[in-house]
Design an enzyme around this catalytic site. Structure first.
Site, PDB file in Angstrom:
ATOM      1  N   THR A   1      52.087  37.376  34.130  1.00 47.24           N
ATOM      2  CA  THR A   1      52.888  36.164  34.277  1.00 47.24           C
ATOM      3  C   THR A   1      53.669  35.834  33.009  1.00 47.24           C
ATOM      4  O   THR A   1      54.301  34.780  32.924  1.00 47.24           O
ATOM      5  CB  THR A   1      51.991  34.970  34.641  1.00 47.24           C
ATOM      6  OG1 THR A   1      50.960  34.828  33.656  1.00 47.24           O
ATOM      7  CG2 THR A   1      51.356  35.172  36.014  1.00 47.24           C
TER       8      THR A   1
ATOM      9  N   SER B   1      46.100  38.363  35.283  1.00 44.90           N
ATOM     10  CA  SER B   1      46.234  37.451  34.146  1.00 44.90           C
ATOM     11  C   SER B   1      45.182  36.364  34.274  1.00 44.90           C
ATOM     12  O   SER B   1      44.466  36.283  35.270  1.00 44.90           O
ATOM     13  CB  SER B   1      47.639  36.830  34.098  1.00 44.90           C
ATOM     14  OG  SER B   1      47.801  35.877  35.140  1.00 44.90           O
TER      15      SER B   1
ATOM     16  N   SER C   1      56.699  36.367  29.997  1.00 46.86           N
ATOM     17  CA  SER C   1      58.153  36.416  30.156  1.00 46.86           C
ATOM     18  C   SER C   1      58.663  37.851  30.314  1.00 46.86           C
ATOM     19  O   SER C   1      59.494  38.127  31.189  1.00 46.86           O
ATOM     20  CB  SER C   1      58.849  35.736  28.972  1.00 46.86           C
ATOM     21  OG  SER C   1      58.446  36.332  27.752  1.00 46.86           O
TER      22      SER C   1
ATOM     23  N   ASP D   1      45.957  32.940  33.723  1.00 44.61           N
ATOM     24  CA  ASP D   1      46.602  31.627  33.844  1.00 44.61           C
ATOM     25  C   ASP D   1      46.894  31.339  35.315  1.00 44.61           C
ATOM     26  O   ASP D   1      47.858  31.839  35.883  1.00 44.61           O
ATOM     27  CB  ASP D   1      47.903  31.608  33.025  1.00 44.61           C
ATOM     28  CG  ASP D   1      48.473  30.201  32.876  1.00 44.61           C
ATOM     29  OD1 ASP D   1      48.386  29.431  33.855  1.00 44.61           O
ATOM     30  OD2 ASP D   1      49.002  29.889  31.800  1.00 44.61           O
TER      31      ASP D   1
ATOM     32  N   SER E   1      53.596  47.940  22.664  1.00 51.81           N
ATOM     33  CA  SER E   1      53.171  47.742  21.289  1.00 51.81           C
ATOM     34  C   SER E   1      54.266  46.965  20.549  1.00 51.81           C
ATOM     35  O   SER E   1      55.035  46.226  21.163  1.00 51.81           O
ATOM     36  CB  SER E   1      52.876  49.083  20.624  1.00 51.81           C
ATOM     37  OG  SER E   1      52.346  48.887  19.328  1.00 51.81           O
TER      38      SER E   1
ATOM     39  N   LYS F   1      55.531  45.684  14.502  1.00 54.35           N
ATOM     40  CA  LYS F   1      54.576  45.146  13.527  1.00 54.35           C
ATOM     41  C   LYS F   1      53.317  46.010  13.396  1.00 54.35           C
ATOM     42  O   LYS F   1      52.497  45.787  12.500  1.00 54.35           O
ATOM     43  CB  LYS F   1      54.212  43.702  13.893  1.00 54.35           C
ATOM     44  CG  LYS F   1      55.369  42.727  13.697  1.00 54.35           C
ATOM     45  CD  LYS F   1      54.986  41.317  14.085  1.00 54.35           C
ATOM     46  CE  LYS F   1      56.082  40.330  13.723  1.00 54.35           C
ATOM     47  NZ  LYS F   1      57.383  40.624  14.384  1.00 54.35           N
TER      48      LYS F   1
END
Length: 325
Positions: free
Chosen positions: A10, A34, A12, A36, A123, A126
């Site tokens: 869910t 998920s 973006s 949520d 990934s 970073k």
């Protein structure tokens, strides 16, 4: 790719992946995993009459048994679930490790017990020479999945890219919100980042789904922008207040390092990193895919990129993404 499960489904970026899958006639079913329930309810309403069958599973990414149940009948997994907001991760390092590393372990164990044939995970740049707990956990996730690729029947590929420009982890939404107050807080105007739009991120994921051979990490060839130019593009008349960098924040991001570059090839519009711990070395991978070795070794960083977005270019990107008029 007939039946696809998306972890963190869910979010973006995951929502954009769902839209792409809905347009693919080869996709027979989409499963969303998920934790949520409210976002799942919103998505249920959006896709209720889209034609493609959907299943929704509530569960924690670290719950191997819940994942295993959700994987029944699934051919392809797209793993987007993560704790990715750097300040929140720095403030909650144990939880970041639990979700990003523990979740990768739970997923590989569940996949190893299933009939899944392909896993693609998201990934981050970073993960390269990491300086934050988020980057460290993404580095660990890459290694966990590359190792699973050697040991299981499923093939694991990854994509490594920058913060998507119109998501909460990018600076653009922050500047757009701060514009209303007339003051933008800027870490350093000369700080640079790679630029990637949501549709380009989805393109890269789908490339890894269709073309990944397992144990390979796809990285886009992307332009860079300066944070000061992003602020100028969004709110040239606002006060630009310099606040300094956050803990662990780099002046420039790196898509692949000099250490990694001997194992990097160019494949189409992307670079591909082949970790030495994985199944592929450079020569056989190039022979199999038509990729080419780098002519010279280099570190691919946002600060010394040969492609740059000007202030006008940034405005065009923001307009294309529907973020400004």
């Amino acid at each position: 790719m007939q039946q696809v499960l998306i972890t963190g489904g869910t979010g973006s970026v995951a929502g954009a992946i769902v839209e792409r899958l809905l347009a693919d006639p080869a996709v027979e079913r989409i499963a969303i995993y998920s934790r949520d329930e409210h976002k799942q309810g919103d998505m249920m309403q959006r896709v209720a009459e889209r034609g493609t069958p959907f299943d929704f599973f509530l569960g924690d990414i670290c719950d191997e048994e819940a994942l295993f149940r959700a994987l029944a009948g699934i051919d392809t997994v797209i793993h987007t679930a993560a704790m990715r907001l750097v300040p929140h991760a720095e403030a909650n390092p144990a939880e970041c490790h639990r979700i990003n590393v523990g979740g990768a372990n739970a997923l590989t164990r569940a996949v190893g017990r299933s009939d899944v044939s392909k896993v693609v995970a998201i990934s981050s740049d970073k993960a390269v020479a990491p300086s934050t707990i988020y980057g460290t956990t993404k580095f660990a996730m890459e290694r966990i999945l590359v190792d699973a690729d050697k040991r299981q029947n499923a093939r694991y590929s990854l994509v490594r890219y920058a913060n998507v420009i119109d998501t909460r982890s990018s600076v653009a939404p922050l500047f757009l919100k701060q514009k209303e107050s007339g003051v933008l807080t800027i870490t350093d105007p000369d700080m640079t980042r790679f630029s990637i739009a949501k549709r380009d991120g989805v393109d890269l994921v789908m490339t890894a789904v269709t073309d990944g051979l397992g144990g390979d990490i796809f990285m886009p060839i992307s332009p860079s922008y300066r944070v000061g130019d992003m602020a100028e593009a969004i709110a040239p008349d606002a006060e630009h207040r310099i606040i300094g960098s956050r803990p662990g924040e780099k002046m420039h991001e790196i898509m692949f390092s000099m250490v990694e570059s001997p194992q990097v090839v160019k494949r189409g519009a992307n670079y591909v990193f082949l970790p030495r711990t994985g199944r592929w070395d450079v020569a056989p991978y190039c022979e199999q895919t038509g990729a080419t070795k780098l002519e010279t070794l280099f570190e691919y960083g946002s600060g010394d990129n040969d492609q740059w977005l000007s202030v006008d270019d940034i405005r065009s990107v923001l307009r294309d993404e529907g973020m400004i008029a």
